[in-house]
Design an enzyme around this catalytic site. Structure first.
Site, PDB file in Angstrom:
ATOM      1  N   ALA A   1       3.422  11.449  -0.084  1.00  0.00           N
ATOM      2  CA  ALA A   1       4.100  12.738   0.031  1.00  0.00           C
ATOM      3  C   ALA A   1       3.146  13.865   0.421  1.00  0.00           C
ATOM      4  O   ALA A   1       3.573  15.005   0.544  1.00  0.00           O
ATOM      5  CB  ALA A   1       4.780  13.091  -1.291  1.00  0.00           C
ATOM      6  N   LYS A   2       1.858  13.550   0.619  1.00  0.00           N
ATOM      7  CA  LYS A   2       0.884  14.587   0.920  1.00  0.00           C
ATOM      8  C   LYS A   2       0.836  14.882   2.428  1.00  0.00           C
ATOM      9  O   LYS A   2       1.549  14.285   3.226  1.00  0.00           O
ATOM     10  CB  LYS A   2      -0.489  14.168   0.406  1.00  0.00           C
ATOM     11  CG  LYS A   2      -0.539  13.943  -1.100  1.00  0.00           C
ATOM     12  CD  LYS A   2      -0.115  15.168  -1.890  1.00  0.00           C
ATOM     13  CE  LYS A   2      -0.316  15.011  -3.394  1.00  0.00           C
ATOM     14  NZ  LYS A   2       0.624  14.053  -4.002  1.00  0.00           N
ATOM     15  N   LEU A   3      -0.053  15.786   2.808  1.00  0.00           N
ATOM     16  CA  LEU A   3      -0.145  16.177   4.213  1.00  0.00           C
ATOM     17  C   LEU A   3      -0.765  15.068   5.054  1.00  0.00           C
ATOM     18  O   LEU A   3      -0.277  14.740   6.133  1.00  0.00           O
ATOM     19  CB  LEU A   3      -0.959  17.472   4.336  1.00  0.00           C
ATOM     20  CG  LEU A   3      -0.981  18.110   5.711  1.00  0.00           C
ATOM     21  CD1 LEU A   3      -0.899  19.623   5.612  1.00  0.00           C
ATOM     22  CD2 LEU A   3      -2.251  17.734   6.471  1.00  0.00           C
TER      23      LEU A   3
ATOM     24  N   GLN B   1      -1.662  10.171  -1.009  1.00  0.00           N
ATOM     25  CA  GLN B   1      -0.377   9.600  -1.416  1.00  0.00           C
ATOM     26  C   GLN B   1       0.707   9.965  -0.395  1.00  0.00           C
ATOM     27  O   GLN B   1       0.584  10.950   0.336  1.00  0.00           O
ATOM     28  CB  GLN B   1      -0.042  10.135  -2.818  1.00  0.00           C
ATOM     29  CG  GLN B   1       1.226   9.586  -3.434  1.00  0.00           C
ATOM     30  CD  GLN B   1       2.410  10.500  -3.233  1.00  0.00           C
ATOM     31  OE1 GLN B   1       2.271  11.662  -2.865  1.00  0.00           O
ATOM     32  NE2 GLN B   1       3.593   9.976  -3.474  1.00  0.00           N
TER      33      GLN B   1
ATOM     34  N   VAL C   1      -1.667  11.056   4.793  1.00  0.00           N
ATOM     35  CA  VAL C   1      -1.189   9.997   3.903  1.00  0.00           C
ATOM     36  C   VAL C   1      -1.788   8.644   4.237  1.00  0.00           C
ATOM     37  O   VAL C   1      -2.190   8.376   5.366  1.00  0.00           O
ATOM     38  CB  VAL C   1       0.356   9.895   3.937  1.00  0.00           C
ATOM     39  CG1 VAL C   1       1.009  11.251   3.782  1.00  0.00           C
ATOM     40  CG2 VAL C   1       0.836   9.220   5.210  1.00  0.00           C
TER      41      VAL C   1
END
Length: 373
Positions: free
Chosen positions: A188-190, A186, A192
């Site tokens: 907002a993850k590291l 997603q 994406v």
């Protein structure tokens, strides 16, 4: 109080995109159909397996559905109990509830915000069938203690590793220690891909079960498009996989950037009265996906006021999650005092991939000023 406003949005989270990602996405858009319709999906699944050291991976639409697949492939059903943390994004609990099973919410470790093994031990009943832990904000949970409890009571273990790609427990990648691990791509993850997730396991039977369920239960056993049981359309698109693959090929670079951002925060905030930074535990390596802190009791300014005032100067931090057990869908009530305190006093700091040291210093200057009231 009058504070300088940042001309740049200092974002809570967001990707670091390079020409490498652009090239893959363009290729997938132009050439990723017809005979190449799943080229990047297969490459992504292979890359994830190689990186984590697991046998099987299924790229999914998002991590939530990967978690649901985990619960379904284990055969969880109404009447079963699953012990899970009370501190996470609600997808953790809802994935359990989708099967009809009941989440049993337990408390967290104050130093890592991951599930407390002793709380798990106390919550086991004859109805318990599984443990759903979360490697919260990229900090590894205490997997040796958790696996010991699981073995003693014959429980399955699902690792919600949504934000934790690259984190390790005693040298082993998280998400690979329990029966099933689930990661998120997603935005907002590291790493994406906008949306996206992956289900991983070393258990071939669980993999085959999840693979069937992820593709509408289709077997073609009696006709083309024949489905033998209720399944789900949980697969990942090829274009999405192209972006995720490019990010996974840069995962070490992205991990280094997140650690650098955390270190910048630590340089400024270590020793500041009223702040406790959440650090990786001695037993493992975190990925610092979301650098976080706890406001200690000496701070009299309300957490939400701090977050709100930071937003007013274009700094976007995030308050800690509310306790999932308090959501309207759940009627049973749990004490969980550590999670209760964290949800009121915890802050995750701005750590988007486009931040530099000046941005972090801007956040720290304003945070320190706000702590004084």
């Amino acid at each position: 109080m009058s504070l300088e406003i940042s001309k740049k949005k200092i974002a809570f989270a967001g990707p670091w995109i390079t020409d490498h990602e652009v090239q893959y996405v363009v290729d997938a858009t132009v050439n990723g159909f017809y005979e190449n319709y799943d080229k990047y999906v297969k490459r992504l699944e292979s890359k994830v397996c190689d990186y984590l050291g697991v046998k099987h991976a299924i790229a999914t639409h998002c991590c939530t559905v990967a978690l649901h697949l985990a619960c379904e492939s284990l055969g969880l059903k109404e009447g079963d109990e699953v012990i899970c943390t009370d501190f996470s994004w609600i997808a953790t609990a809802y994935a359990i509830s989708y099967t009809g099973a009941t989440p049993v919410f337990v408390d967290i470790d104050p130093n890592t915000w991951t599930i407390d093994p002793e709380a798990i031990r106390k919550a086991v009943t004859p109805k318990t069938k599984a443990i759903m832990l979360v490697h919260m904000f990229g900090q590894p949970a205490q997997m040796d203690a958790i696996m010991e409890i699981a073995k003693a009571h014959n429980l399955a273990v699902i690792e919600d590793a949504a934000p934790a790609i690259g984190a390790e427990f005693k040298g082993t990648k998280v998400g690979t220690i329990g029966d099933i691990g689930c990661f998120s791509f997603q935005g907002a993850k590291l790493t994406v891909s906008g949306e996206g997730g992956v289900f991983v396991t070393n258990d071939t039977a669980l993999f085959e079960r999840a693979k069937l369920l992820s593709n509408m239960g289709r077997t073609d056993s009696k006709a083309v498009f024949w489905s033998d049981e209720l399944g789900f359309q949980y697969t990942m698109a090829n274009v999405t996989a192209a972006l995720a693959l490019a990010q996974m090929e840069r995962v070490d670079e992205l991990l280094a950037k997140k650690r650098q951002i955390f270190n910048w925060y630590a340089e400024r905030l270590d020793g500041v009265q009223g702040i406790k930074l959440i650090r990786e535990p001695a037993y493992g390596t975190g990925n610092y996906c979301y650098p976080s802190l706890m406001l200690e009791d000496s701070v009299t300014v309300e957490r939400d006021a701090i977050v709100r005032n930071l937003k007013e100067v274009n700094v976007h931090c995030r308050p800690a999650f509310p306790r999932m057990s308090l959501f309207p869908i759940y009627t049973a009530r749990f004490e969980n005092p550590v999670a209760t305190k964290v949800c009121k006093r915890g802050i995750s700091l701005a750590s988007a991939g486009n931040l530099n040291q000046d941005d972090v210093n801007f956040v720290c200057d304003h945070l320190i000023s706000l702590l004084k009231g």
